[in-house]
Scaffold this motif. Structure first.
Motif, PDB file in Angstrom:
ATOM      1  N   LEU A   1       0.835  -1.204   0.000  1.00 15.24           N
ATOM      2  CA  LEU A   1       0.000   0.000   0.000  1.00 15.24           C
ATOM      3  C   LEU A   1       0.868   1.252   0.000  1.00 15.24           C
ATOM      4  O   LEU A   1       0.657   2.168  -0.815  1.00 15.24           O
ATOM      5  CB  LEU A   1      -0.914  -0.008   1.228  1.00 15.24           C
ATOM      6  CG  LEU A   1      -1.633   1.314   1.536  1.00 15.24           C
ATOM      7  CD1 LEU A   1      -2.603   1.673   0.420  1.00 15.24           C
ATOM      8  CD2 LEU A   1      -2.362   1.227   2.879  1.00 15.24           C
ATOM      9  N   LEU A   2       1.840   1.314   0.884  1.00 16.69           N
ATOM     10  CA  LEU A   2       2.677   2.510   0.978  1.00 16.69           C
ATOM     11  C   LEU A   2       3.489   2.729  -0.292  1.00 16.69           C
ATOM     12  O   LEU A   2       3.668   3.868  -0.740  1.00 16.69           O
ATOM     13  CB  LEU A   2       3.590   2.397   2.194  1.00 16.69           C
ATOM     14  CG  LEU A   2       2.873   2.353   3.564  1.00 16.69           C
ATOM     15  CD1 LEU A   2       3.882   2.172   4.694  1.00 16.69           C
ATOM     16  CD2 LEU A   2       2.042   3.606   3.778  1.00 16.69           C
ATOM     17  N   LYS A   3       3.953   1.637  -0.899  1.00 12.66           N
ATOM     18  CA  LYS A   3       4.700   1.771  -2.154  1.00 12.66           C
ATOM     19  C   LYS A   3       3.800   2.271  -3.279  1.00 12.66           C
ATOM     20  O   LYS A   3       4.218   3.083  -4.109  1.00 12.66           O
ATOM     21  CB  LYS A   3       5.339   0.436  -2.519  1.00 12.66           C
ATOM     22  CG  LYS A   3       6.520   0.064  -1.626  1.00 12.66           C
ATOM     23  CD  LYS A   3       7.093  -1.305  -1.953  1.00 12.66           C
ATOM     24  CE  LYS A   3       8.263  -1.641  -1.041  1.00 12.66           C
ATOM     25  NZ  LYS A   3       8.821  -2.998  -1.304  1.00 12.66           N
ATOM     26  N   ARG A   4       2.547   1.792  -3.305  1.00  9.48           N
ATOM     27  CA  ARG A   4       1.609   2.275  -4.334  1.00  9.48           C
ATOM     28  C   ARG A   4       1.243   3.742  -4.109  1.00  9.48           C
ATOM     29  O   ARG A   4       0.787   4.419  -5.040  1.00  9.48           O
ATOM     30  CB  ARG A   4       0.340   1.418  -4.341  1.00  9.48           C
ATOM     31  CG  ARG A   4       0.557   0.000  -4.861  1.00  9.48           C
ATOM     32  CD  ARG A   4      -0.736  -0.746  -4.995  1.00  9.48           C
ATOM     33  NE  ARG A   4      -1.569  -0.179  -6.053  1.00  9.48           N
ATOM     34  CZ  ARG A   4      -2.826  -0.559  -6.294  1.00  9.48           C
ATOM     35  NH1 ARG A   4      -3.394  -1.494  -5.548  1.00  9.48           N
ATOM     36  NH2 ARG A   4      -3.516   0.007  -7.261  1.00  9.48           N
TER      37      ARG A   4
ATOM     38  N   ALA B   1      12.295   2.186   9.801  1.00 11.63           N
ATOM     39  CA  ALA B   1      12.615   2.343   8.385  1.00 11.63           C
ATOM     40  C   ALA B   1      12.309   3.782   7.958  1.00 11.63           C
ATOM     41  O   ALA B   1      11.312   4.367   8.404  1.00 11.63           O
ATOM     42  CB  ALA B   1      11.799   1.361   7.548  1.00 11.63           C
ATOM     43  N   HIS B   2      13.146   4.325   7.118  1.00 10.52           N
ATOM     44  CA  HIS B   2      12.979   5.695   6.661  1.00 10.52           C
ATOM     45  C   HIS B   2      12.447   5.714   5.229  1.00 10.52           C
ATOM     46  O   HIS B   2      12.895   4.941   4.381  1.00 10.52           O
ATOM     47  CB  HIS B   2      14.315   6.444   6.717  1.00 10.52           C
ATOM     48  CG  HIS B   2      14.913   6.506   8.091  1.00 10.52           C
ATOM     49  ND1 HIS B   2      14.385   7.277   9.090  1.00 10.52           N
ATOM     50  CD2 HIS B   2      15.980   5.863   8.629  1.00 10.52           C
ATOM     51  CE1 HIS B   2      15.110   7.129  10.194  1.00 10.52           C
ATOM     52  NE2 HIS B   2      16.082   6.267   9.926  1.00 10.52           N
ATOM     53  N   VAL B   3      11.511   6.604   4.964  1.00 12.34           N
ATOM     54  CA  VAL B   3      11.024   6.828   3.606  1.00 12.34           C
ATOM     55  C   VAL B   3      11.963   7.822   2.941  1.00 12.34           C
ATOM     56  O   VAL B   3      12.220   8.908   3.484  1.00 12.34           O
ATOM     57  CB  VAL B   3       9.577   7.356   3.622  1.00 12.34           C
ATOM     58  CG1 VAL B   3       9.112   7.696   2.198  1.00 12.34           C
ATOM     59  CG2 VAL B   3       8.643   6.319   4.251  1.00 12.34           C
ATOM     60  N   ALA B   4      12.478   7.444   1.783  1.00 15.01           N
ATOM     61  CA  ALA B   4      13.523   8.245   1.142  1.00 15.01           C
ATOM     62  C   ALA B   4      13.011   9.545   0.540  1.00 15.01           C
ATOM     63  O   ALA B   4      13.725  10.548   0.517  1.00 15.01           O
ATOM     64  CB  ALA B   4      14.224   7.412   0.072  1.00 15.01           C
TER      65      ALA B   4
ATOM     66  N   ARG C   1      -3.703   9.970  -1.037  1.00 13.48           N
ATOM     67  CA  ARG C   1      -3.058   8.907  -1.818  1.00 13.48           C
ATOM     68  C   ARG C   1      -3.543   7.536  -1.353  1.00 13.48           C
ATOM     69  O   ARG C   1      -3.847   6.659  -2.176  1.00 13.48           O
ATOM     70  CB  ARG C   1      -1.536   8.989  -1.672  1.00 13.48           C
ATOM     71  CG  ARG C   1      -0.919  10.244  -2.286  1.00 13.48           C
ATOM     72  CD  ARG C   1       0.595  10.134  -2.279  1.00 13.48           C
ATOM     73  NE  ARG C   1       1.246  11.360  -2.735  1.00 13.48           N
ATOM     74  CZ  ARG C   1       2.549  11.488  -2.953  1.00 13.48           C
ATOM     75  NH1 ARG C   1       3.349  10.439  -2.741  1.00 13.48           N
ATOM     76  NH2 ARG C   1       3.063  12.632  -3.348  1.00 13.48           N
ATOM     77  N   ILE C   2      -3.601   7.341  -0.044  1.00 16.15           N
ATOM     78  CA  ILE C   2      -4.086   6.063   0.496  1.00 16.15           C
ATOM     79  C   ILE C   2      -5.523   5.825   0.073  1.00 16.15           C
ATOM     80  O   ILE C   2      -5.892   4.733  -0.386  1.00 16.15           O
ATOM     81  CB  ILE C   2      -3.948   6.040   2.027  1.00 16.15           C
ATOM     82  CG1 ILE C   2      -2.479   5.997   2.423  1.00 16.15           C
ATOM     83  CG2 ILE C   2      -4.705   4.852   2.632  1.00 16.15           C
ATOM     84  CD1 ILE C   2      -2.231   6.069   3.915  1.00 16.15           C
TER      85      ILE C   2
END
Length: 299
Positions: A24-27, A41-44, A216-217
């Protein structure tokens, strides 16, 4: 120099919701840097951190304001809220949006051969469960007295080893129950994953991140439940064709080059589009009927 505020999201480290949450987060366009050895984990490409923890820890992290958001199953969320309320701890949260994955049900199951005649048949029995608060709420609502033993795993074996008369556990397909000689007799709670938010007001910088992420979600969720339908229809049958199209969207009607008798019809369908509907459209003279998945939606 003051560090940039980062939105913090709690998600399951491993298990049935972990893969769906990452997908989901990648989409949603987030570039995740996830490692099995790292809990944070860090979102780039966005100021977002992902805290990877046990499912049972997620409600408390959000309720206590340690994390701004969490993605968790409704079963775990409701159990935690009931337990924390009982212990006079913070139990408030905002259910920002329901998600269309992680579906399961919390059910009572009894050994094969048990003479089940209704809920009263469960009165006075002992159950193994990971969800005592949900089970107790069900028992009180139905006027029965029960006992329970708390297990965090291998709940299905409890009746076989004499630890309990039955179990109250999550059921997806029922295959695990069948393999252990158990039969589902009562569903007490139905669950999917939810995005929850702390009740603590977010600073303006974090709220701006959330205001970008949430649409977005919701767009990904809506797209997953929708189909894009295209077809060619007789111009004199537009009313009948439109009546057959599922969903609330008004179809888009476009001219076809070199054809005065046909038009192109496009529509986003948010309901199931059955083969029978396609056959009815075909019977009206429609052709080139295409039903396609949608990757993203907005607005």
């Amino acid at each position: 120099m003051t560090p940039e505020p980062r939105l913090r999201i709690a998600m399951q480290k491993s298990g049935r919701l972990s893969d769906d949450t990452q997908a989901l987060l990648k989409r949603c366009g987030l570039k995740l840097n996830v490692s099995d050895r790292r809990l944070l984990a860090h979102v780039a490409n966005m100021p977002i951190d992902i805290m990877r923890v046990r499912s049972s820890d997620i409600p408390g992290l959000v309720m206590d304001g340690v994390c701004d958001l969490g993605i968790v199953g409704d079963n775990t969320l409701e159990e935690a809220a009931l337990e924390r309320a009982l212990m006079a701890q913070k139990s408030q949260y905002i259910r920002t949006t329901g998600l269309n994955f992680g579906g399961c049900r919390l059910s009572i199951a009894m050994p094969e051969g048990f003479d089940y005649q209704g809920i009263d048949s469960l009165n006075g029995l002992r159950f193994a469960t990971t969800y005592p608060q949900l089970l107790n709420r069900f028992a009180k609502a139905n006027g029965i007295n029960i006992e329970f033993c708390l297990l965090k795993g291998s709940v299905e074996v409890a009746p076989r080893v004499g630890l309990a008369d039955g179990i109250c556990d999550l059921v997806s397909t029922g295959a695990t129950l069948e393999a252990n000689g158990l039969v589902e007799v009562e569903e007490i709670f139905r669950s999917k994953a939810s995005l929850i938010q702390t009740v603590t007001a977010l600073p303006a910088e974090k709220q701006a991140i959330l205001d970008t992420l949430l649409p977005r979600i919701q767009g990904v969720m809506k797209a997953k439940e929708s189909k894009y339908i295209m077809l060619h229809a007789p111009k004199d049958k537009i009313a009948q064709v439109s009546a057959l199209m599922p969903g609330k969207e008004t179809p888009t009607i476009l001219p076809l080059a070199g054809r005065d008798d046909l038009v192109a019809v496009h529509v986003v369908a948010t309901e199931t589009f059955f083969w029978e509907t396609m056959e009815q459209l075909n019977a009206l003279g429609c052709n080139s009927i295409l039903v396609m998945p949608i990757e993203k939606m907005m607005g």
